[in-house]
Design an enzyme around this catalytic site. Structure first.
Site, PDB file in Angstrom:
ATOM      1  N   ARG A  56      -7.454   0.497  17.537  1.00  0.00           N
ATOM      2  CA  ARG A  56      -7.335  -0.565  16.670  1.00  0.00           C
ATOM      3  C   ARG A  56      -8.386  -1.954  16.805  1.00  0.00           C
ATOM      4  O   ARG A  56      -8.749  -2.373  16.253  1.00  0.00           O
ATOM      5  CB  ARG A  56      -5.877  -1.228  16.565  1.00  0.00           C
ATOM      6  CG  ARG A  56      -4.869  -0.597  16.126  1.00  0.00           C
ATOM      7  CD  ARG A  56      -3.478  -1.266  16.047  1.00  0.00           C
ATOM      8  NE  ARG A  56      -2.418  -0.301  15.753  1.00  0.00           N
ATOM      9  CZ  ARG A  56      -2.060   0.096  14.229  1.00  0.00           C
ATOM     10  NH1 ARG A  56      -2.833  -0.590  13.249  1.00  0.00           N
ATOM     11  NH2 ARG A  56      -1.098   0.897  14.073  1.00  0.00           N
ATOM     12  N   ASP A 127      -6.330   0.939   4.990  1.00  0.00           N
ATOM     13  CA  ASP A 127      -4.957   0.959   5.011  1.00  0.00           C
ATOM     14  C   ASP A 127      -4.253   2.085   5.534  1.00  0.00           C
ATOM     15  O   ASP A 127      -3.099   2.052   5.438  1.00  0.00           O
ATOM     16  CB  ASP A 127      -4.194   0.058   3.937  1.00  0.00           C
ATOM     17  CG  ASP A 127      -2.927  -0.407   4.134  1.00  0.00           C
ATOM     18  OD1 ASP A 127      -2.587  -0.739   5.297  1.00  0.00           O
ATOM     19  OD2 ASP A 127      -1.957  -0.384   3.194  1.00  0.00           O
ATOM     20  N   CYS A 184      -3.846 -27.771   3.696  1.00  0.00           N
ATOM     21  CA  CYS A 184      -2.926 -27.137   2.759  1.00  0.00           C
ATOM     22  C   CYS A 184      -2.021 -26.424   3.517  1.00  0.00           C
ATOM     23  O   CYS A 184      -2.336 -25.543   4.432  1.00  0.00           O
ATOM     24  CB  CYS A 184      -3.542 -26.444   1.564  1.00  0.00           C
ATOM     25  SG  CYS A 184      -2.651 -25.605   0.576  1.00  0.00           S
ATOM     26  N   LYS A 216      13.082   1.887   6.357  1.00  0.00           N
ATOM     27  CA  LYS A 216      13.303   3.124   5.725  1.00  0.00           C
ATOM     28  C   LYS A 216      14.811   3.430   5.944  1.00  0.00           C
ATOM     29  O   LYS A 216      15.198   3.168   7.290  1.00  0.00           O
ATOM     30  CB  LYS A 216      12.463   4.058   6.265  1.00  0.00           C
ATOM     31  CG  LYS A 216      10.864   3.680   6.132  1.00  0.00           C
ATOM     32  CD  LYS A 216      10.588   3.773   4.810  1.00  0.00           C
ATOM     33  CE  LYS A 216       8.860   3.552   4.699  1.00  0.00           C
ATOM     34  NZ  LYS A 216       8.352   3.254   3.308  1.00  0.00           N
ATOM     35  N   CYS A 242      -1.422 -20.185  -3.271  1.00  0.00           N
ATOM     36  CA  CYS A 242      -2.657 -20.353  -2.954  1.00  0.00           C
ATOM     37  C   CYS A 242      -3.716 -20.767  -3.785  1.00  0.00           C
ATOM     38  O   CYS A 242      -3.926 -20.334  -4.745  1.00  0.00           O
ATOM     39  CB  CYS A 242      -3.115 -19.322  -2.228  1.00  0.00           C
ATOM     40  SG  CYS A 242      -4.855 -19.567  -1.492  1.00  0.00           S
TER      41      CYS A 242
END
Length: 306
Positions: A56, A127, A184, A216, A242
């Protein structure tokens, strides 16, 4: 430089909206952040987040001799919306499964690069592998990580899929951009379950997307009742509020044309749907990830009063 220009032109030709490139190297700062996040249990039951930690944080462990990480953004912002009185589905899931759509483009991109440049070795990811996509997008100058944890592009907002193509060729590298969230806090204030625990930190184990997609074959905890704001599959609240998403423009990808049922089904239609109908209607949809049983569970949870 010529190869870099070719790759960016090719990305646009294949339908990607933005392309940035960074040097392939170990992500030390991200490694520390990921380790803290995992140690706090913010991944909930998503045990796969603990796997392949070394891969990763270092793309060179995914592609031998990797020198460059090409990051690509693909817009999914729809021109149409669901009826507001129906169980809500995250916009990314309106059309065809993005894994199938984008994976095919990545394969084509690598083949074209090999034809034009030479013996390029690489792997494309969307992904589905241990890749920190948002970190690479930020390093590639495609935006900054907002307080909601999403990548935000200054001219186009955050409704994008992020894909990466890790290659073994040197290229010209882009520079990161600044953070323009300022003071913000709309996303932090709007999160229905308080999953945005601090700017840029998402407690995945409290996120509606986690409960409605990732959890799950388990019941959603009773303590979450009344907090889902009608979301049946995923959640877009932190993106919808946003201010940068005022720049979002509708996509033009035919594969992401909304499944008619998603736009038109009433609550009763969802509840009356058989498993056979579910399999037929959503056979190419991200909703199949939750399976029929998961959708039934989510519906039942939404209809249970706290």
């Amino acid at each position: 430089m010529n190869n870099t220009l070719y790759i960016k032109q090719l990305a646009a030709e294949l339908g990607f909206d933005h392309c940035g490139i960074a040097r392939a190297e170990q992500l030390d700062d991200d490694a520390r952040r990921l380790e803290r996040w995992l140690n706090k249990g913010m991944h909930g039951n998503m045990q796969y987040m603990e796997n392949h930690f070394d891969k990763r944080i270092d793309p060179r462990k995914l592609v031998e001799g990797a020198q460059s990480v090409i990051t690509l953004l693909f817009n999914y912002f729809p021109s149409e919306r669901q009826r507001p009185d129906a169980p809500q589905v995250s916009k990314y899931a309106y059309g065809q499964d993005y894994h199938e759509v984008i994976r095919a483009r990545l394969k084509t991109m690598l083949l074209r690069m090999q034809e034009h440049i030479g013996p390029v070795q690489g792997r494309g990811f969307v992904d589905s592998a241990p890749v920190l996509e948002r970190s690479w997008a930020r390093r590639s100058g495609l935006g900054w990580i907002g307080k909601n944890g999403n990548l935000i592009h200054k001219q186009a907002g955050s409704f994008f899929f992020i894909a990466t193509l890790i290659t073994d060729i040197p290229l010209e590298y882009d520079s990161p951009v600044g953070d323009y969230c300022g003071t913000c806090t709309r996303c932090l204030d709007a999160c229905p379950t308080g999953a945005l625990v601090s700017p840029g930190v998402v407690d995945g184990s409290r996120c509606i997307s986690y409960f409605t997609i990732e959890l799950k074959e388990q019941l959603i905890p009773d303590k979450m009742q009344g907090q889902f704001d009608g979301w049946m599959f995923g959640c877009d609240t932190c993106q919808d509020v946003c201010p940068w998403n005022r720049f979002s423009k509708a996509h033009s990808e035919a594969a992401f044309t909304p499944v008619p049922a998603i736009l038109n089904f009433s609550t009763q239609d969802w509840e009356d749907m058989t498993e056979e109908a579910f399999r037929e209607i959503f056979r190419h949809s991200p909703l199949k990830r939750s399976k029929y049983a998961g959708i039934r569970r989510n519906l039942q949870f939404l209809n249970t009063k706290p």
